[in-house]
Design a protein around this motif. Structure first.
Motif, mmCIF file in Angstrom:
data_model
loop_
_atom_site.group_PDB
_atom_site.id
_atom_site.type_symbol
_atom_site.label_atom_id
_atom_site.label_comp_id
_atom_site.label_asym_id
_atom_site.label_seq_id
_atom_site.Cartn_x
_atom_site.Cartn_y
_atom_site.Cartn_z
ATOM 1 N N ARG A 3 0.856 -1.184 0.000
ATOM 2 C CA ARG A 3 0.000 0.000 0.000
ATOM 3 C C ARG A 3 0.891 1.234 0.000
ATOM 4 O O ARG A 3 2.023 1.199 0.520
ATOM 5 N N LEU A 4 0.387 2.285 -0.588
ATOM 6 C CA LEU A 4 1.172 3.515 -0.738
ATOM 7 C C LEU A 4 0.323 4.690 -0.282
ATOM 8 O O LEU A 4 -0.877 4.743 -0.579
ATOM 9 N N PRO A 5 0.949 5.650 0.392
ATOM 10 C CA PRO A 5 0.174 6.829 0.777
ATOM 11 C C PRO A 5 -0.166 7.683 -0.445
ATOM 12 O O PRO A 5 0.461 7.550 -1.499
ATOM 13 N N ASP A 6 -1.152 8.537 -0.301
ATOM 14 C CA ASP A 6 -1.521 9.482 -1.355
ATOM 15 C C ASP A 6 -0.453 10.583 -1.395
ATOM 16 O O ASP A 6 -0.359 11.398 -0.479
ATOM 17 N N VAL A 65 9.506 6.195 2.271
ATOM 18 C CA VAL A 65 10.138 4.989 2.802
ATOM 19 C C VAL A 65 9.252 4.419 3.908
ATOM 20 O O VAL A 65 8.744 5.157 4.763
ATOM 21 N N CYS A 66 9.075 3.104 3.878
ATOM 22 C CA CYS A 66 8.325 2.441 4.951
ATOM 23 C C CYS A 66 9.221 2.399 6.187
ATOM 24 O O CYS A 66 10.174 1.622 6.242
ATOM 25 N N THR A 67 8.898 3.243 7.163
ATOM 26 C CA THR A 67 9.786 3.401 8.327
ATOM 27 C C THR A 67 9.597 2.306 9.376
ATOM 28 O O THR A 67 10.438 2.151 10.263
ATOM 29 N N SER A 68 8.529 1.539 9.256
ATOM 30 C CA SER A 68 8.294 0.475 10.246
ATOM 31 C C SER A 68 8.841 -0.869 9.779
ATOM 32 O O SER A 68 8.736 -1.874 10.496
ATOM 33 N N CYS A 95 4.214 1.339 7.728
ATOM 34 C CA CYS A 95 3.744 0.101 7.094
ATOM 35 C C CYS A 95 3.154 0.305 5.709
ATOM 36 O O CYS A 95 2.021 0.729 5.549
ATOM 37 N N MET A 96 3.947 -0.029 4.730
ATOM 38 C CA MET A 96 3.476 -0.029 3.349
ATOM 39 C C MET A 96 3.063 -1.438 2.918
ATOM 40 O O MET A 96 2.772 -1.667 1.726
ATOM 41 N N ALA A 116 10.330 1.249 -0.591
ATOM 42 C CA ALA A 116 10.173 2.685 -0.831
ATOM 43 C C ALA A 116 9.413 2.880 -2.132
ATOM 44 O O ALA A 116 9.375 1.984 -2.981
ATOM 45 N N ALA A 117 8.802 4.049 -2.267
ATOM 46 C CA ALA A 117 8.087 4.383 -3.507
ATOM 47 C C ALA A 117 8.485 5.783 -3.924
ATOM 48 O O ALA A 117 8.668 6.664 -3.084
ATOM 49 N N ILE A 118 8.614 5.983 -5.228
ATOM 50 C CA ILE A 118 8.898 7.315 -5.748
ATOM 51 C C ILE A 118 7.781 7.717 -6.694
ATOM 52 O O ILE A 118 7.305 6.904 -7.490
ATOM 53 N N ALA A 119 7.345 8.968 -6.570
ATOM 54 C CA ALA A 119 6.206 9.448 -7.352
ATOM 55 C C ALA A 119 6.397 10.923 -7.672
ATOM 56 O O ALA A 119 7.045 11.653 -6.916
ATOM 57 N N ALA A 120 5.844 11.346 -8.787
ATOM 58 C CA ALA A 120 5.830 12.762 -9.151
ATOM 59 C C ALA A 120 4.632 12.982 -10.062
ATOM 60 O O ALA A 120 4.185 12.050 -10.743
ATOM 61 N N PRO A 121 4.107 14.208 -10.082
ATOM 62 C CA PRO A 121 2.919 14.473 -10.890
ATOM 63 C C PRO A 121 3.138 14.085 -12.351
ATOM 64 O O PRO A 121 4.140 14.466 -12.957
ATOM 65 N N GLY A 122 2.213 13.292 -12.873
ATOM 66 C CA GLY A 122 2.249 12.929 -14.282
ATOM 67 C C GLY A 122 3.189 11.788 -14.624
ATOM 68 O O GLY A 122 3.261 11.382 -15.785
ATOM 69 N N LYS A 123 3.918 11.274 -13.621
ATOM 70 C CA LYS A 123 4.855 10.174 -13.889
ATOM 71 C C LYS A 123 4.344 8.870 -13.280
ATOM 72 O O LYS A 123 3.480 8.871 -12.406
#
Lengths: 129, 129
Positions: A117-120, B9-12, B53-54, B63-70
């Protein structure tokens, strides 16, 4: 983003198998089973989308559900027979404040389906996390 | 959402292991190694966030990486020693139009790290997908 959650299905998913020539990918079959089921509902609980390769091939078929302000859930090991259960889950997700449904609140076939799961990411940073 | 990509980053994350009493979760160590490395950069390529918790425990740290439109990329099997490689990858992601970097464009340690990728749900629906 629409108010309804968005359910995205990986339409190119081969679920770990080779395809015979002309065979429809299982991900496309899942997408189309969902589209067919949603077409019968006067108020579909989700907006259905397709995506070409969500890169979770080892655990396909794959889908993700997301809505503004909620956790995005990534699900795997799906097949077209689970379309009804997926829509039951999607309705519960739509009605839940954060989207973080307990496994016991998911249909039996989906209890072990969560890959992550991923946060918004559009929300402001939570300094406590 | 900020213009810079967001790296969560999932810190747990315990990376599949039990923790001794008082032991810091490996996910927190990874997060803090990234924070330390970013603090030395005048123009950090990403905004670092934590999430508790992810739900990708079997392939943690995550970990997840995100950016608008990508595309959003979800990465697994990470550890604190990979913080530098993660930031190299994050810079390349930030500079890429869609975020869909070929494995050969990722640092060696991250070539097999992709668990999945997800489209940006805030974009309008692509009818061709």
């Amino acid at each position: 983003m629409a108010d309804r959650p968005i359910l995205t299905v990986c339409t190119s998913c081969r679920a770990g198998h080779d395809l015979a020539e002309g065979q429809t990918p299982p991900g496309r079959l899942l997408h189309d089973a969902l589209a067919e089921a949603l077409a019968t509902q006067p108020e579909p609980p989700v907006e259905l989308r397709g995506a070409a390769c969500m890169a979770a091939c080892a655990r396909g078929c794959t889908a993700a559900i997301a809505a503004p302000g909620k956790w995005t859930y990534l699900l795997g090991e799906l097949d077209r027979e689970m379309a009804g259960d997926l829509l039951t889950y999607a309705s519960a997700y739509a009605a839940h404040a954060t989207g973080a449904l307990l496994p016991s609140r998911r249909p039996e076939s989906l209890r072990r389906a969560v890959i992550a799961r991923l946060p918004d990411f559009t929300l402001p940073k939570d300094p406590a996390a």
